[in-house]
Scaffold this motif. Structure first.
Motif, PDB file in Angstrom:
ATOM      1  N   VAL A  15       0.862  -1.182   0.000  1.00 30.39           N
ATOM      2  CA  VAL A  15       0.000   0.000   0.000  1.00 30.39           C
ATOM      3  C   VAL A  15       0.899   1.233   0.000  1.00 30.39           C
ATOM      4  CG1 VAL A  15      -1.745   1.310   1.288  1.00 30.39           C
ATOM      5  CG2 VAL A  15      -1.867  -1.204   1.194  1.00 30.39           C
ATOM      6  N   THR A  16       0.699   2.119  -0.988  1.00 33.91           N
ATOM      7  CA  THR A  16       1.521   3.326  -1.095  1.00 33.91           C
ATOM      8  C   THR A  16       0.810   4.564  -0.566  1.00 33.91           C
ATOM      9  OG1 THR A  16       0.775   3.753  -3.364  1.00 33.91           O
ATOM     10  CG2 THR A  16       2.788   2.434  -3.094  1.00 33.91           C
ATOM     11  N   GLN A  17      -0.531   4.514  -0.517  1.00 32.80           N
ATOM     12  CA  GLN A  17      -1.315   5.647  -0.035  1.00 32.80           C
ATOM     13  C   GLN A  17      -2.620   5.132   0.576  1.00 32.80           C
ATOM     14  OE1 GLN A  17      -0.723   7.725  -4.143  1.00 32.80           O
ATOM     15  NE2 GLN A  17      -1.759   9.175  -2.797  1.00 32.80           N
ATOM     16  N   ALA A  18      -3.199   5.958   1.457  1.00 29.43           N
ATOM     17  CA  ALA A  18      -4.530   5.715   2.001  1.00 29.43           C
ATOM     18  C   ALA A  18      -5.210   7.078   2.093  1.00 29.43           C
ATOM     19  CB  ALA A  18      -4.450   5.036   3.365  1.00 29.43           C
ATOM     20  N   GLU A  19      -6.275   7.266   1.321  1.00 32.35           N
ATOM     21  CA  GLU A  19      -6.954   8.567   1.219  1.00 32.35           C
ATOM     22  C   GLU A  19      -8.372   8.453   1.767  1.00 32.35           C
ATOM     23  OE1 GLU A  19      -5.479  11.307   0.314  1.00 32.35           O
ATOM     24  OE2 GLU A  19      -3.616  10.379  -0.388  1.00 32.35           O
ATOM     25  N   LEU A  20      -8.566   8.827   3.014  1.00 37.45           N
ATOM     26  CA  LEU A  20      -9.866   8.714   3.657  1.00 37.45           C
ATOM     27  C   LEU A  20     -10.913   9.609   2.990  1.00 37.45           C
ATOM     28  CD1 LEU A  20     -11.537   7.477   5.926  1.00 37.45           C
ATOM     29  CD2 LEU A  20     -10.758   9.352   7.396  1.00 37.45           C
ATOM     30  N   ASN A  21     -10.546  10.815   2.617  1.00 32.64           N
ATOM     31  CA  ASN A  21     -11.495  11.769   2.038  1.00 32.64           C
ATOM     32  C   ASN A  21     -11.610  11.598   0.531  1.00 32.64           C
ATOM     33  OD1 ASN A  21     -12.150  13.047   4.520  1.00 32.64           O
ATOM     34  ND2 ASN A  21     -10.144  14.015   4.459  1.00 32.64           N
ATOM     35  N   TYR A  22     -12.125  10.453   0.140  1.00 32.69           N
ATOM     36  CA  TYR A  22     -12.312  10.107  -1.264  1.00 32.69           C
ATOM     37  C   TYR A  22     -13.580   9.278  -1.339  1.00 32.69           C
ATOM     38  CZ  TYR A  22     -11.002   8.735  -6.001  1.00 32.69           C
ATOM     39  OH  TYR A  22     -10.979   8.552  -7.348  1.00 32.69           O
ATOM     40  N   VAL A  23     -14.204   9.235  -2.493  1.00 29.80           N
ATOM     41  CA  VAL A  23     -15.486   8.545  -2.635  1.00 29.80           C
ATOM     42  C   VAL A  23     -15.399   7.063  -2.287  1.00 29.80           C
ATOM     43  CG1 VAL A  23     -17.312   7.947  -4.260  1.00 29.80           C
ATOM     44  CG2 VAL A  23     -16.272  10.216  -4.336  1.00 29.80           C
ATOM     45  N   GLY A  24     -14.343   6.394  -2.672  1.00 29.05           N
ATOM     46  CA  GLY A  24     -14.195   4.971  -2.371  1.00 29.05           C
ATOM     47  C   GLY A  24     -13.341   4.273  -3.394  1.00 29.05           C
ATOM     48  N   SER A  25     -13.049   3.017  -3.188  1.00 30.14           N
ATOM     49  CA  SER A  25     -12.340   2.165  -4.141  1.00 30.14           C
ATOM     50  C   SER A  25     -10.885   1.946  -3.783  1.00 30.14           C
ATOM     51  CB  SER A  25     -12.429   2.720  -5.558  1.00 30.14           C
ATOM     52  OG  SER A  25     -11.645   3.895  -5.677  1.00 30.14           O
ATOM     53  N   ILE A  26     -10.181   1.311  -4.707  1.00 32.73           N
ATOM     54  CA  ILE A  26      -8.729   1.151  -4.611  1.00 32.73           C
ATOM     55  C   ILE A  26      -8.133   1.596  -5.938  1.00 32.73           C
ATOM     56  CG2 ILE A  26      -8.852  -1.301  -5.261  1.00 32.73           C
ATOM     57  CD1 ILE A  26      -6.297  -1.717  -3.526  1.00 32.73           C
ATOM     58  N   THR A  27      -7.153   2.462  -5.868  1.00 38.57           N
ATOM     59  CA  THR A  27      -6.428   2.915  -7.055  1.00 38.57           C
ATOM     60  C   THR A  27      -5.238   1.987  -7.233  1.00 38.57           C
ATOM     61  OG1 THR A  27      -7.058   5.200  -6.559  1.00 38.57           O
ATOM     62  CG2 THR A  27      -5.235   4.872  -8.120  1.00 38.57           C
ATOM     63  N   ILE A  28      -5.106   1.428  -8.457  1.00 32.48           N
ATOM     64  CA  ILE A  28      -4.037   0.467  -8.745  1.00 32.48           C
ATOM     65  C   ILE A  28      -3.310   0.902 -10.005  1.00 32.48           C
ATOM     66  CG2 ILE A  28      -3.503  -1.964  -9.215  1.00 32.48           C
ATOM     67  CD1 ILE A  28      -6.320  -2.636  -8.061  1.00 32.48           C
ATOM     68  N   ASP A  29      -1.979   0.882  -9.960  1.00 35.00           N
ATOM     69  CA  ASP A  29      -1.152   1.158 -11.140  1.00 35.00           C
ATOM     70  C   ASP A  29      -1.730   0.380 -12.328  1.00 35.00           C
ATOM     71  OD1 ASP A  29       0.885   0.789 -13.173  1.00 35.00           O
ATOM     72  OD2 ASP A  29       2.423   1.252 -11.693  1.00 35.00           O
ATOM     73  N   GLU A  30      -1.971   1.085 -13.421  1.00 36.91           N
ATOM     74  CA  GLU A  30      -2.581   0.463 -14.601  1.00 36.91           C
ATOM     75  C   GLU A  30      -1.748  -0.693 -15.152  1.00 36.91           C
ATOM     76  OE1 GLU A  30      -4.931   1.837 -18.647  1.00 36.91           O
ATOM     77  OE2 GLU A  30      -3.767   3.327 -17.533  1.00 36.91           O
ATOM     78  N   ASP A  31      -0.424  -0.652 -14.981  1.00 36.13           N
ATOM     79  CA  ASP A  31       0.416  -1.778 -15.417  1.00 36.13           C
ATOM     80  C   ASP A  31       0.037  -3.056 -14.671  1.00 36.13           C
ATOM     81  OD1 ASP A  31       1.890  -0.304 -17.261  1.00 36.13           O
ATOM     82  OD2 ASP A  31       3.561   0.055 -15.883  1.00 36.13           O
ATOM     83  N   LEU A  32      -0.202  -2.939 -13.365  1.00 38.73           N
ATOM     84  CA  LEU A  32      -0.595  -4.101 -12.568  1.00 38.73           C
ATOM     85  C   LEU A  32      -1.976  -4.602 -12.992  1.00 38.73           C
ATOM     86  CD1 LEU A  32       0.623  -2.938  -9.039  1.00 38.73           C
ATOM     87  CD2 LEU A  32       1.604  -4.779 -10.422  1.00 38.73           C
ATOM     88  N   MET A  33      -2.904  -3.676 -13.207  1.00 45.06           N
ATOM     89  CA  MET A  33      -4.244  -4.067 -13.636  1.00 45.06           C
ATOM     90  C   MET A  33      -4.195  -4.812 -14.967  1.00 45.06           C
ATOM     91  SD  MET A  33      -6.455  -0.697 -12.498  1.00 45.06           S
ATOM     92  CE  MET A  33      -7.979  -1.281 -13.225  1.00 45.06           C
ATOM     93  N   ASP A  34      -3.447  -4.268 -15.920  1.00 44.29           N
ATOM     94  CA  ASP A  34      -3.341  -4.910 -17.235  1.00 44.29           C
ATOM     95  C   ASP A  34      -2.722  -6.303 -17.135  1.00 44.29           C
ATOM     96  OD1 ASP A  34      -4.442  -2.673 -18.423  1.00 44.29           O
ATOM     97  OD2 ASP A  34      -2.544  -1.945 -19.274  1.00 44.29           O
ATOM     98  N   ALA A  35      -1.724  -6.436 -16.281  1.00 44.30           N
ATOM     99  CA  ALA A  35      -1.004  -7.709 -16.173  1.00 44.30           C
ATOM    100  C   ALA A  35      -1.910  -8.862 -15.744  1.00 44.30           C
ATOM    101  CB  ALA A  35       0.170  -7.568 -15.201  1.00 44.30           C
ATOM    102  N   VAL A  36      -2.927  -8.562 -14.942  1.00 45.30           N
ATOM    103  CA  VAL A  36      -3.806  -9.629 -14.462  1.00 45.30           C
ATOM    104  C   VAL A  36      -5.210  -9.568 -15.051  1.00 45.30           C
ATOM    105  CG1 VAL A  36      -2.533  -9.998 -12.307  1.00 45.30           C
ATOM    106  CG2 VAL A  36      -4.441  -8.364 -12.354  1.00 45.30           C
ATOM    107  N   GLY A  37      -5.465  -8.563 -15.877  1.00 45.46           N
ATOM    108  CA  GLY A  37      -6.769  -8.472 -16.523  1.00 45.46           C
ATOM    109  C   GLY A  37      -7.878  -7.899 -15.663  1.00 45.46           C
ATOM    110  N   ILE A  38      -7.521  -7.055 -14.699  1.00 51.14           N
ATOM    111  CA  ILE A  38      -8.546  -6.343 -13.925  1.00 51.14           C
ATOM    112  C   ILE A  38      -8.880  -5.069 -14.692  1.00 51.14           C
ATOM    113  CG2 ILE A  38      -8.992  -5.044 -11.798  1.00 51.14           C
ATOM    114  CD1 ILE A  38      -7.246  -7.088 -10.308  1.00 51.14           C
ATOM    115  N   ILE A  39     -10.175  -4.805 -14.861  1.00 52.58           N
ATOM    116  CA  ILE A  39     -10.575  -3.595 -15.572  1.00 52.58           C
ATOM    117  C   ILE A  39     -11.153  -2.575 -14.599  1.00 52.58           C
ATOM    118  CG2 ILE A  39     -10.955  -4.829 -17.731  1.00 52.58           C
ATOM    119  CD1 ILE A  39     -13.967  -4.581 -17.227  1.00 52.58           C
ATOM    120  N   GLU A  40     -11.159  -1.318 -15.036  1.00 61.06           N
ATOM    121  CA  GLU A  40     -11.657  -0.250 -14.175  1.00 61.06           C
ATOM    122  C   GLU A  40     -13.098  -0.531 -13.756  1.00 61.06           C
ATOM    123  OE1 GLU A  40     -10.665   4.278 -13.603  1.00 61.06           O
ATOM    124  OE2 GLU A  40     -11.391   3.862 -15.626  1.00 61.06           O
ATOM    125  N   ASN A  41     -13.379  -0.297 -12.495  1.00 61.29           N
ATOM    126  CA  ASN A  41     -14.676  -0.491 -11.849  1.00 61.29           C
ATOM    127  C   ASN A  41     -15.012  -1.959 -11.553  1.00 61.29           C
ATOM    128  OD1 ASN A  41     -15.430   2.313 -11.733  1.00 61.29           O
ATOM    129  ND2 ASN A  41     -15.697   2.178 -13.951  1.00 61.29           N
TER     130      ASN A  41
END
Length: 115
Positions: A15-41
């Protein structure tokens, strides 16, 4: 019959950041998402190796190549910067498909880069 299997896993990312004042979710480096086939949302499950917390949220794209893994909103209460987590996405498929399906898994280095 449809069954649910792990389709994607980012194993032991920091975990590189934790932002309490945000709508929700987890932000992930797009390279990591692409590597495993996770898509936005896409729904993802988060397992925190440091404290045992588990949660379900959705993924949003983080800047490519930065290694960002940021828990947002209420999820920010479930981890601290530096915690090691596992990010898992599941998919539904027939039992026949499941017998030959192979999930996509990456094991990032200490800087959340694909090894």
């Amino acid at each position: 019959m449809q069954i649910t299997l792990m389709k994607s896993k980012i194993h032991r990312v920091k975990v590189t950041q934790a932002e309490l004042n945000y709508v929700g979710s987890i932000t992930i480096d797009e390279d990591l998402m692409d590597a495993v086939g996770i898509i936005e949302n896409e729904q993802v499950h988060i397992v925190n190796n440091n404290n045992g917390e588990r949660l379900v949220t959705y993924a949003i794209k983080g800047e490519r190549g930065t290694g960002i893994v940021c828990l947002n909103g209420a999820a920010a209460r479930k981890a601290q910067v530096g915690d090691i987590i596992i990010i898992i996405a599941y998919g539904s498929m027939s039992e026949e498909e499941a017998r030959t399906f192979r999930p996509r898994v990456v094991f990032p280095d200490d800087n959340n880069r694909i090894v």
